[in-house]
Design an enzyme around this catalytic site. Sequence first.
Site, short mmCIF file in Angstrom:
data_model
loop_
_atom_site.label_atom_id
_atom_site.label_comp_id
_atom_site.label_asym_id
_atom_site.label_seq_id
_atom_site.Cartn_x
_atom_site.Cartn_y
_atom_site.Cartn_z
N PHE A 118 0.85 -1.19 0.00
CA PHE A 118 0.00 0.00 0.00
C PHE A 118 0.89 1.24 0.00
CE2 PHE A 118 -3.08 3.06 1.84
CZ PHE A 118 -4.06 2.91 0.89
N TYR B 153 -10.82 -0.57 10.99
CA TYR B 153 -12.05 -0.05 10.36
C TYR B 153 -12.50 -0.88 9.17
CZ TYR B 153 -8.40 2.32 7.62
OH TYR B 153 -7.29 2.60 6.87
N LYS B 154 -11.72 -1.88 8.77
CA LYS B 154 -12.10 -2.73 7.64
C LYS B 154 -12.90 -3.93 8.15
CE LYS B 154 -7.87 -1.42 5.12
NZ LYS B 154 -8.44 -0.50 4.11
N ASP C 100 2.23 -5.67 7.77
CA ASP C 100 1.02 -4.86 7.79
C ASP C 100 -0.17 -5.82 7.61
OD1 ASP C 100 -1.23 -3.30 7.10
OD2 ASP C 100 -0.02 -1.79 6.08
N ARG D 152 -12.76 -3.94 -6.95
CA ARG D 152 -12.58 -4.80 -5.77
C ARG D 152 -13.93 -5.12 -5.13
NH1 ARG D 152 -8.39 -2.51 -1.50
NH2 ARG D 152 -10.20 -1.18 -1.10
#
Length: 404
Positions: A120, A216-217, A191, A363
Site C-alpha cells: 500500500f 475499520y475494515k 502490515d 474490488r
Amino acid sequence: MTEATSQLRVYDDTRAMFHLPAGVVYLDGNSLGALPLGVAGRVAQVITAEWGDELIRAWNTAGWYVQPRRVGDRIARLIGAEPGAVMMGDTLSLKVYQALAAALDMNRERKVILSDTGNFPTDLYMAEGLIATLGRGHQLRLAAPDQVEAALSDEVAVLYLTEVDYRSGRRHDMKALTAKAHALGIVTVWDLAHSAGALPVDLAGVGADFAAGCTYKYLNGGPGAPAFLYVAPRHADQARAALSGWMGHAKPFAFDLDYQPAGGVERMRVGTPPVLAMAALEASLDIWDRVDLGEVRARSLALGDLLIEQLARRCPSLQLVTPRPHEQRGSQVSFAFAGGYAAMQALIARGVIGDFRAPDIMRFGITPLYIGEAEVMRAAEIIEEVINGELWRRPEYQVVNAVT
C-alpha cells in the site's frame, strides 16, 4: 455456556447484528466495515454515563487510561499474538512508522528495507519519510510480489510487507518469508490491514517481530478507528520508541522533562487514546469474541469461489487478478477492467457497493459476518447487467469522485 457467551454462527446469527440499508449488497467491507448495531448504545453510554457524569474521573473509574492495552488484548486473539503484546491507538501510518523505526534500530549495520511493488503506498511513503529523517543512507528496495523471497539477502535490514495485497488480494506466505528472513538476520514488519478479521493470523507461531493493522475494515470499528501495533515480547523491552509520546513514558504523571520509555509494548503509546472511537470498536469486538475465525475464513473462501465462478461465466470481459488457490488469497475478489471506475459507479447506483483502485481494478470484499450466498448471487446478476449491457458508458458514471 450461557446465552451471552455462546458461539455465534457466522452469517446465520451475525447478519442481524449489523445495520445495512435495504436493497444494498455491501461488498466494500475491505475498505470500511458495516455498522454493528451495538455501537450506538456503547458510544452513547461512554458519552453520557462516563464523559457526562464522571467527567475527567472516567480516566480511572471507567478504565479509559488502560483501554488501549485492554482492547489490544482482544485484538491479539484475532491475530495470534501473545497477551500483552498489542497496543492500540493512533493511525496505521503512525504504527507502521513506529514498527519500521524500531526494526531498523535493531539492525543498524544494514541499510536496505525490502518491500514489494504491491504494498500500500502509504507504507512506502512512511518508509521514505523515515529514511529521509534518519539520514543514515538507508534504501527502500522494491521487488515484484512473487520475487520477494528471491530478493532476500544479508544486505537487507528489514522485510516490510503487507500480508494481503490491497489491489489483487494476493496473500504472501508469512510463515515461509519470516523464516527465511530470520535465517538471514532480517527483522520482519507485517502490515495486517487486509488480514485482521479476514483470515487466521499466527504472529506468535510464525515468530513475527513487528506487525500493525487497522480496525475499520473487517473488524468494523468505524471510520477513523484506531490502529494496533504488535511487538514480539522478546523485543518489547528493547524496541526503541521513535515517537516518544507522553503516554509511552514510564511515569507519565511524574512529568519528567526527560523521556524514559515504559516497559514492554506500553512504550509504543504516543498520544491520548481516542476513547469514543475505541468504544465503537469494542462494540464490534463483542461480536468477534463469539465468532470462530476458522469458520469466517471457510465461508469467505466459499463465497469468493462463488463470485469468481459466477463472473467467469457471466462476464468474461472481467479479468480475474485474485489468485484462485485458497492459500494464496485474502478475503476479496478483484478484477481488472478498462472501464472499471465507471462500472463501479454504475454498480453502486444499483445497490452493489464495491470500490475501485487505479488503474483498472474493481474490488469486491467478502465479509461473511453480513454477506452470504444470496447477496453474492444478487451482486453477480447486477454486475452482469452493468458489464454486458455496457451501462457503465453513461456520462453520469464518468465523473470521478474524490474517494474511489
